[in-house]
Every structure is written in C-alpha cells, then in structure tokens.
Design a protein around this motif. Structure first.
Motif: not given
Length: 132
Positions: A79-82, A92-97, A88-89, A121-125
C-alpha cells in the motif's frame, strides 16, 4: 503567599492538547509559507514550520515513550508503494506543468531552472529511503 497550582487536566491530556496545537500550527505555517509571495516572509514561515515540526516530533517521542500516544498500525508495504508511485506520478506531472509555464516567461527570471529538479531529486531520494 504560597499558592499551589492544581491542574484540572492530567499530564497526558495536557500533552495531547499541546500536540494537537502543534499539528494545527504546522498546517498554518505550511499554508502561510506556500501562499507567501515575498521570499523573506516565505523563508520565515519555512523556518517556523521546521522548528515546529521538530518540537512536535520531540513531544510525540516523549508521549510515545510514556505510552501516552497510540500510534497508528503499520501500513502494508504494498500500500505504501502504491501511494508512493501515485505521488511520484503527480509530482512529475506538476513539475512538467510548472516547467512549461516557467519557460513561457511567467516567473522564469525569479527561479533557477535546475532548482526545482534538484529539490525533487533530494526529496525523492529521502522518500525512497523511508519506504525501504
């Protein structure tokens, strides 16, 4: 005159009240930081947010050690991974926008083009370490 202070609430009730207030203040500081247009004011609220988060975490640890706080049950890793993948998706969409609008000139002069990616990248890591 020597006056004794008698509390109506137990230590656990007082600690729970303070913890609830700290959680509320965290939300208010986060809102203030995200809505601020002045970089100095934004930084001030960010600093206040971080110090309040630290204080809230310390109080939670003490309450937990004294068995004054029942932590939520652990979530299943699947559930955490989901949830993490969905986040993350969305990120990514927000960053692209945002990137597409920054390159069109609105605010591009105020933001270093790589700053958002480095922060992401820091937050994702950090998040990846949390889930493992």
């Amino acid at each position: 005159m020597n006056q004794q202070h008698v509390s109506i609430l137990s230590e656990e009730d007082l600690a729970s009240t303070v913890l609830s207030d700290l959680k509320r203040v965290v939300r208010e500081y986060a809102t203030a930081a995200t809505e601020s247009t002045c970089p100095m004011i934004r930084q001030m609220f960010t600093d206040l947010l971080n110090s309040t988060l630290t204080m809230q975490g310390q109080l939670f640890q003490v309450m937990s050690q004294l068995q004054m706080y029942d932590a939520a049950s652990q979530a299943a890793k699947s559930e955490l991974n989901k949830q993490y993948q969905a986040y993350q998706q969305t990120q990514q969409q927000t960053n692209q926008w945002v990137s597409s609008h920054l390159t069109s000139g609105a605010g591009a002069a105020n933001m270093h083009p790589g700053a958002m990616g480095q922060s992401q990248n820091k937050t994702t890591a950090q998040q990846a370490n949390f889930i493992q």
